[in-house]
Design a protein around this motif. Structure first.
Motif, PDB file in Angstrom:
ATOM      1  N   PHE A 332     -13.770  77.296 -54.474  1.00 44.96           N
ATOM      2  CA  PHE A 332     -14.711  76.520 -55.261  1.00 44.96           C
ATOM      3  C   PHE A 332     -14.168  76.501 -56.701  1.00 44.96           C
ATOM      4  O   PHE A 332     -13.791  77.412 -57.125  1.00 44.96           O
ATOM      5  CB  PHE A 332     -15.870  77.515 -55.319  1.00 44.96           C
ATOM      6  N   SER A 333     -14.545  75.440 -57.345  1.00 43.00           N
ATOM      7  CA  SER A 333     -13.930  74.851 -58.468  1.00 43.00           C
ATOM      8  C   SER A 333     -12.712  75.444 -58.876  1.00 43.00           C
ATOM      9  O   SER A 333     -12.195  75.762 -59.763  1.00 43.00           O
ATOM     10  CB  SER A 333     -14.910  75.949 -59.638  1.00 43.00           C
ATOM     11  N   ASN A 334     -11.635  74.726 -57.818  1.00 45.16           N
ATOM     12  CA  ASN A 334     -10.502  74.645 -57.850  1.00 45.16           C
ATOM     13  C   ASN A 334      -9.865  76.170 -57.984  1.00 45.16           C
ATOM     14  O   ASN A 334      -8.966  76.499 -58.645  1.00 45.16           O
ATOM     15  CB  ASN A 334      -9.785  74.084 -59.162  1.00 45.16           C
ATOM     16  N   ARG A 335     -10.530  77.269 -57.356  1.00 47.64           N
ATOM     17  CA  ARG A 335     -10.040  78.644 -57.195  1.00 47.64           C
ATOM     18  C   ARG A 335     -10.436  79.184 -55.919  1.00 47.64           C
ATOM     19  O   ARG A 335     -11.302  78.732 -55.249  1.00 47.64           O
ATOM     20  CB  ARG A 335     -11.090  79.352 -58.301  1.00 47.64           C
ATOM     21  N   LEU A 336      -9.528  79.959 -55.533  1.00 49.91           N
ATOM     22  CA  LEU A 336      -9.540  80.760 -54.381  1.00 49.91           C
ATOM     23  C   LEU A 336     -10.307  82.092 -54.695  1.00 49.91           C
ATOM     24  O   LEU A 336     -10.087  82.691 -55.381  1.00 49.91           O
ATOM     25  CB  LEU A 336      -8.076  81.175 -53.749  1.00 49.91           C
ATOM     26  N   ASN A 337     -11.505  82.090 -53.908  1.00 49.52           N
ATOM     27  CA  ASN A 337     -12.487  83.144 -54.060  1.00 49.52           C
ATOM     28  C   ASN A 337     -12.311  84.181 -52.806  1.00 49.52           C
ATOM     29  O   ASN A 337     -12.530  83.628 -51.651  1.00 49.52           O
ATOM     30  CB  ASN A 337     -13.956  82.691 -54.012  1.00 49.52           C
ATOM     31  N   ILE A 338     -12.065  85.504 -53.050  1.00 50.34           N
ATOM     32  CA  ILE A 338     -11.810  86.215 -51.812  1.00 50.34           C
ATOM     33  C   ILE A 338     -13.094  87.383 -52.267  1.00 50.34           C
ATOM     34  O   ILE A 338     -12.880  88.195 -53.223  1.00 50.34           O
ATOM     35  CB  ILE A 338     -10.593  87.126 -51.874  1.00 50.34           C
ATOM     36  N   ASN A 390     -28.551  94.198 -52.730  1.00 51.00           N
ATOM     37  CA  ASN A 390     -29.808  94.804 -52.382  1.00 51.00           C
ATOM     38  C   ASN A 390     -29.914  95.391 -50.764  1.00 51.00           C
ATOM     39  O   ASN A 390     -29.697  94.492 -50.026  1.00 51.00           O
ATOM     40  CB  ASN A 390     -31.069  94.048 -52.822  1.00 51.00           C
ATOM     41  N   ASN A 391     -29.663  96.717 -50.873  1.00 52.39           N
ATOM     42  CA  ASN A 391     -29.792  97.324 -49.472  1.00 52.39           C
ATOM     43  C   ASN A 391     -28.422  96.889 -48.843  1.00 52.39           C
ATOM     44  O   ASN A 391     -28.553  96.861 -47.709  1.00 52.39           O
ATOM     45  CB  ASN A 391     -31.050  97.041 -48.787  1.00 52.39           C
ATOM     46  N   ALA A 392     -27.479  96.497 -49.259  1.00 54.18           N
ATOM     47  CA  ALA A 392     -26.485  96.023 -48.365  1.00 54.18           C
ATOM     48  C   ALA A 392     -25.018  96.358 -49.077  1.00 54.18           C
ATOM     49  O   ALA A 392     -23.903  95.777 -48.670  1.00 54.18           O
ATOM     50  CB  ALA A 392     -26.509  94.457 -48.225  1.00 54.18           C
ATOM     51  N   GLY A 393     -24.900  97.335 -49.880  1.00 54.66           N
ATOM     52  CA  GLY A 393     -23.706  97.716 -50.450  1.00 54.66           C
ATOM     53  C   GLY A 393     -23.480  97.086 -51.815  1.00 54.66           C
ATOM     54  O   GLY A 393     -23.892  96.227 -52.554  1.00 54.66           O
ATOM     55  N   ALA A 394     -21.861  96.656 -51.962  1.00 52.05           N
ATOM     56  CA  ALA A 394     -21.665  96.173 -53.196  1.00 52.05           C
ATOM     57  C   ALA A 394     -20.793  94.940 -52.607  1.00 52.05           C
ATOM     58  O   ALA A 394     -20.084  94.957 -51.740  1.00 52.05           O
ATOM     59  CB  ALA A 394     -20.776  97.007 -53.851  1.00 52.05           C
ATOM     60  N   LYS A 395     -20.381  93.993 -53.666  1.00 53.70           N
ATOM     61  CA  LYS A 395     -19.450  92.790 -53.436  1.00 53.70           C
ATOM     62  C   LYS A 395     -18.595  92.709 -54.851  1.00 53.70           C
ATOM     63  O   LYS A 395     -19.027  92.621 -55.767  1.00 53.70           O
ATOM     64  CB  LYS A 395     -20.209  91.605 -53.101  1.00 53.70           C
ATOM     65  N   VAL A 396     -17.357  92.699 -54.234  1.00 48.87           N
ATOM     66  CA  VAL A 396     -16.156  92.419 -55.254  1.00 48.87           C
ATOM     67  C   VAL A 396     -15.706  91.105 -54.915  1.00 48.87           C
ATOM     68  O   VAL A 396     -15.174  90.794 -53.935  1.00 48.87           O
ATOM     69  CB  VAL A 396     -15.142  93.602 -55.346  1.00 48.87           C
ATOM     70  N   THR A 397     -15.644  90.083 -55.997  1.00 46.27           N
ATOM     71  CA  THR A 397     -14.916  88.940 -55.917  1.00 46.27           C
ATOM     72  C   THR A 397     -13.919  88.576 -56.486  1.00 46.27           C
ATOM     73  O   THR A 397     -13.974  88.883 -57.670  1.00 46.27           O
ATOM     74  CB  THR A 397     -16.181  87.618 -56.279  1.00 46.27           C
ATOM     75  N   VAL A 398     -12.686  88.308 -55.927  1.00 50.60           N
ATOM     76  CA  VAL A 398     -11.308  87.942 -56.719  1.00 50.60           C
ATOM     77  C   VAL A 398     -11.397  86.492 -56.678  1.00 50.60           C
ATOM     78  O   VAL A 398     -11.277  85.948 -55.604  1.00 50.60           O
ATOM     79  CB  VAL A 398     -10.283  88.631 -55.901  1.00 50.60           C
ATOM     80  N   ARG A 399     -11.285  86.053 -57.924  1.00 52.54           N
ATOM     81  CA  ARG A 399     -10.984  84.624 -58.074  1.00 52.54           C
ATOM     82  C   ARG A 399      -9.684  84.275 -58.690  1.00 52.54           C
ATOM     83  O   ARG A 399      -9.263  84.755 -59.613  1.00 52.54           O
ATOM     84  CB  ARG A 399     -12.226  84.065 -58.848  1.00 52.54           C
ATOM     85  N   LEU A 400      -9.046  83.477 -58.009  1.00 56.21           N
ATOM     86  CA  LEU A 400      -7.576  83.030 -58.313  1.00 56.21           C
ATOM     87  C   LEU A 400      -7.394  81.519 -58.539  1.00 56.21           C
ATOM     88  O   LEU A 400      -8.012  80.796 -57.735  1.00 56.21           O
ATOM     89  CB  LEU A 400      -6.498  83.483 -57.371  1.00 56.21           C
ATOM     90  N   PRO A 401      -6.798  81.118 -59.652  1.00 56.37           N
ATOM     91  CA  PRO A 401      -6.719  79.690 -59.505  1.00 56.37           C
ATOM     92  C   PRO A 401      -5.752  79.090 -58.544  1.00 56.37           C
ATOM     93  O   PRO A 401      -4.521  79.569 -58.286  1.00 56.37           O
ATOM     94  CB  PRO A 401      -5.995  79.494 -60.839  1.00 56.37           C
ATOM     95  N   LEU A 402      -6.028  77.853 -58.115  1.00 56.90           N
ATOM     96  CA  LEU A 402      -5.249  77.170 -57.204  1.00 56.90           C
ATOM     97  C   LEU A 402      -4.084  76.431 -57.755  1.00 56.90           C
ATOM     98  O   LEU A 402      -4.383  75.808 -59.041  1.00 56.90           O
ATOM     99  CB  LEU A 402      -6.037  76.419 -56.111  1.00 56.90           C
ATOM    100  N   ILE A 403      -3.173  76.202 -57.397  1.00 59.33           N
ATOM    101  CA  ILE A 403      -1.994  75.377 -57.976  1.00 59.33           C
ATOM    102  C   ILE A 403      -2.385  74.128 -57.547  1.00 59.33           C
ATOM    103  O   ILE A 403      -2.322  73.342 -56.100  1.00 59.33           O
ATOM    104  CB  ILE A 403      -0.467  75.904 -57.283  1.00 59.33           C
TER     105      ILE A 403
END
Length: 403
Positions: A332-338, A390-403
């Motif tokens: 998304f937006s020229n970035r890799l989202n994990i 909400n009621n489902a834990g946590a989310k950590v998003t690692v965003r890295l730029p694509l080449i």
């Protein structure tokens, strides 16, 4: 946005102002001997004192928002305008004191609230000019003089508020840039220290492994290649040498800050294999929605940084006896989202803004894992976003730029 220091300073300045006002009224009463407006001035000061004491009690336990600060400054403008109204109005020599609350507003408040305070001060000054006695206006043709005073006050308010506001904003931006530079320097030093520590560990392990290799070769000469124990010893010894070589290269990459392109598919394959190896008791679900031909920059710490994030997710699951971690990958937006999602209780709301940016106390340590992960991702031009579901834990998003 909430903070405590500006309201404390404002209340302190108002307390000093009330004391000066009271002292001035008393001195004027005994020196000039006028009695017609003393009662009104003392009544206004009494209400101002009561308002100030109420504010001190109210904000002793609560923080002040921009709205609360604006109301306090508007109250100061109102009280000061009333005092001026009963002591000469626009002809009072201290009428320029109306600029002081505007200076405080320019330092403490954003532009919208500053504009409101400025318009209020100009409005009160206009009322002071309009409500002047007729004989004052017509005496020696003073109308042009008071009109000039009004224009001067408006221009002064405009210049003071815009100039101070611009200076405060520029100073804040400068301090922010300096803080970011200090953070970057500290992170680089920590990574260098980590690389040095890895090199030292590698060096300390190299000597005993080399001694074991020599002992193995001596035993091999004495007992021959057919010895069953020596055959079993050869496998773990070879693995130790391979791992030692890997750690040596790993430490070198950390110290040199070496970066290289890698296919997203290759990174995800290594990442998924590492997760299965490190967390066999967890159900790791990988959802890959990215293009397999795209590339990103990586270094020797990126895979470890991703594993650290998964480790936190696994620890959160263990607290609630869950075992599912979902890893969703998309572009998304020229970035890799994990996105790494767990089923735990989520992060502490009080620490949510600090996680990843500084080492903080937690139940399992000082938050160093997320801190190092964030440092690694930032050096590659990416970012880490942390949020609770909400009621489902946590989310950590690692965003890295694509080449």
């Amino acid at each position: 946005m909430a903070y405590r220091k500006p309201i404390s300073r404002l209340l302190f300045l108002r307390t000093v102002s009330i004391a000066i006002q009271l002292l001035t009224v008393i001195v004027m009463h005994f020196s000039i001997g006028t009695h017609d407006y003393i009662g009104a001035l003392l009544l206004i000061i009494a209400f101002e004192t009561l308002f100030n004491l109420s504010s001190i009690v109210y904000f002793a336990r609560l923080n002040a928002t921009n709205f609360a600060l604006a109301l306090q400054i508007l109250a100061d403008i109102s009280f000061l305008s009333l005092l001026l109204f009963y002591s000469g109005g626009a002809t009072n020599a201290f009428v320029s004191l109306l600029l002081l609350p505007l200076i405080i507003a320019a330092v403490c408040l954003p532009l919208s609230w500053l504009a409101l305070c400025s318009m209020t001060a100009v409005g009160f000054y206009t009322l002071l000019v309009i409500n002047m006695p007729a004989h004052d206006l017509h005496h020696m043709d003073m109308q042009e003089h008071f009109l000039g005073m009004w224009i001067n006050f408006v221009l002064s308010a405009l210049v003071v508020t815009t100039t101070i506001s611009a200076l405060v904003k520029a100073n804040a931006n400068k301090e922010k840039q300096m803080a970011l530079q200090r953070e970057e320097t500290l992170r680089s030093e920590q990574l260098m220290a980590l690389g040095t520590a890895a090199a030292q560990v590698t060096h300390h392990l190299a000597t005993p492994i080399a001694n074991l290799q020599m002992l193995y070769e001596d035993l091999l000469d004495e007992l021959g290649n057919d010895n069953a124990l020596l055959k079993e010893m050869a496998v773990p010894l070879s693995q130790c040498n391979q791992q030692l070589s890997y750690f040596r290269n790993y430490a070198s990459e950390i110290k040199d800050n070496a970066q290289a392109p890698i296919l997203v598919s290759t990174l995800l394959s290594e990442f998924h294999d590492a997760c299965l190896l490190h967390f066999p008791e967890q159900h790791i679900e990988l959802i890959n929605e990215s293009d397999t031909t795209t590339e990103i920059l990586t270094d020797g710490l990126l895979l470890s940084a991703l594993i650290n994030v998964v480790q936190n997710a696994v620890d959160a699951n263990k607290h609630v006896n869950k075992n599912k971690v979902v890893i969703r990958v998309f572009e998304f937006s020229n970035r890799l989202n994990i996105e790494i999602t767990d089923e735990g209780n989520g992060f502490d709301l009080e620490l949510l803004d600090s996680l990843g940016h500084e080492t903080i106390k937690s139940q399992k340590g000082m938050g160093i894992a997320l801190f190092l992960s964030n440092t690694t991702v930032n050096k590659l031009g990416g970012e880490i976003r942390i949020e609770n579901i909400n009621n489902a834990g946590a989310k950590v998003t690692v965003r890295l730029p694509l080449i």
